[in-house]
Design an enzyme around this catalytic site. Structure first.
Site, PDB file in Angstrom:
ATOM      1  N   LEU A 103      15.871 -11.494  -4.428  1.00  0.00           N
ATOM      2  CA  LEU A 103      16.189 -10.771  -5.656  1.00  0.00           C
ATOM      3  C   LEU A 103      17.340  -9.828  -5.355  1.00  0.00           C
ATOM      4  O   LEU A 103      17.277  -9.057  -4.390  1.00  0.00           O
ATOM      5  CB  LEU A 103      14.967 -10.000  -6.147  1.00  0.00           C
ATOM      6  N   GLY A 127      20.811 -24.752 -14.535  1.00  0.00           N
ATOM      7  CA  GLY A 127      20.291 -23.480 -14.044  1.00  0.00           C
ATOM      8  C   GLY A 127      21.110 -22.291 -14.519  1.00  0.00           C
ATOM      9  O   GLY A 127      22.340 -22.297 -14.460  1.00  0.00           O
ATOM     10  N   VAL A 128      20.400 -21.244 -14.968  1.00  0.00           N
ATOM     11  CA  VAL A 128      21.105 -20.083 -15.509  1.00  0.00           C
ATOM     12  C   VAL A 128      21.948 -19.407 -14.434  1.00  0.00           C
ATOM     13  O   VAL A 128      23.008 -18.834 -14.737  1.00  0.00           O
ATOM     14  CB  VAL A 128      20.105 -19.099 -16.145  1.00  0.00           C
ATOM     15  N   ASP A 129      21.516 -19.452 -13.183  1.00  0.00           N
ATOM     16  CA  ASP A 129      22.314 -18.839 -12.116  1.00  0.00           C
ATOM     17  C   ASP A 129      23.630 -19.580 -11.923  1.00  0.00           C
ATOM     18  O   ASP A 129      24.685 -18.962 -11.746  1.00  0.00           O
ATOM     19  CB  ASP A 129      21.524 -18.775 -10.807  1.00  0.00           C
TER      20      ASP A 129
END
Length: 256
Positions: free
Chosen positions: A11, A99-101
């Site tokens: 994170l 994927g949002v990343d």
């Protein structure tokens, strides 16, 4: 604002003020909010907004939601992929499957603010995000996303091979020549060189497609392990996903 990039393993979080990102903090989340993170947030002033990129799963998302409600009475805004946003048009027919990343790295890469002066012409770009998985995405200068590739990341690649063999684990990183003189080190070197070799091949193909020399952007938790293996110029941007979040925040007003 408080900005979070929740990956499969790590994170990353930072704060934003006056259009700039603060210091980026990194920790392993283990599917929830760690004591170190909670201690850091206890000293943090209440943010006006919390934007999140999450590929770490529903459990960590719910844990985050409980914490932000308890600390500040705020719900996090979980960003989702859009087919056409900020000048970037993704190649996937179903945006939810991208994927949002990865999407946020494209948004950051296409933003003029990525350059120091904010005025340099946009370039075709290969983005290599080296994390639990190694993802590659190809972006043309006009914002058209050509698509990408996904490989197991360095550790996953090594673990999958070691799990099915009697090869001993070597914890040290390979140095010097791209080849090795013993089996354990050959596994370690192979995982790095495979990703670097694919980057080289994709840069060559992108050059042909775009008719111009592309830049290589390197990000992700294992970026430093690839530095010596890459034989093309690259720009390392550890907070690329967070920069994409900032671009989204500036274009999407606070809901409600």
């Amino acid at each position: 604002m408080l900005l979070l990039d929740i990956g499969n393993t790590n994170l990353r979080w930072t704060t934003q003020a006056a259009g700039r990102l603060g210091e980026v903090r990194i920790l392993r989340h283990g599917g929830g909010m760690t004591l170190d993170l909670l201690a850091a947030w206890e000293a943090l002033g209440a943010p006006s907004r919390i934007l999140v990129s999450n590929v770490g799963g529903a459990a960590v998302a719910e844990s985050l939601r409980r914490v932000t409600r308890a600390y500040w009475g705020l719900d996090p805004e979980f960003v989702s992929t859009r087919a056409d946003f900020g000048g970037v048009r993704i190649a996937y027919a179903e945006p939810a499957r991208f994927g949002v990343d990865r999407w946020l790295t494209l948004i950051a890469a296409h933003a003029p603010a990525l350059d120091d002066a904010g005025t340099a012409p946009r370039q075709p770009t290969l983005i290599l995000d080296a994390g639990t998985a190694a993802t590659f995405d190809l972006l043309l200068a006009d914002g058209r996303h050509l698509g990408g590739l996904i490989l197991p990341g360095i550790e996953m690649m090594r673990n999958s091979l070691l799990a099915g063999t009697q090869i001993p684990r070597i914890e040290s990183e390979p140095v010097g020549d791209p080849w090795a003189q013993d089996t354990g080190t050959a596994v370690a070197a192979g995982s790095v060189q495979a990703i670097a070799a694919l980057a080289r091949r994709l840069l060559d193909r992108l050059t042909e497609q775009a008719g111009a020399t592309p830049r290589l952007l390197l990000t992700g938790g294992d970026a430093q392990r690839l530095r010596s293996a890459l034989d093309r110029p690259f720009q390392e941007i550890p907070d690329l996903v967070l920069r994409g979040l900032l671009q989204v925040a500036e274009r999407i007003p606070l809901s409600g």
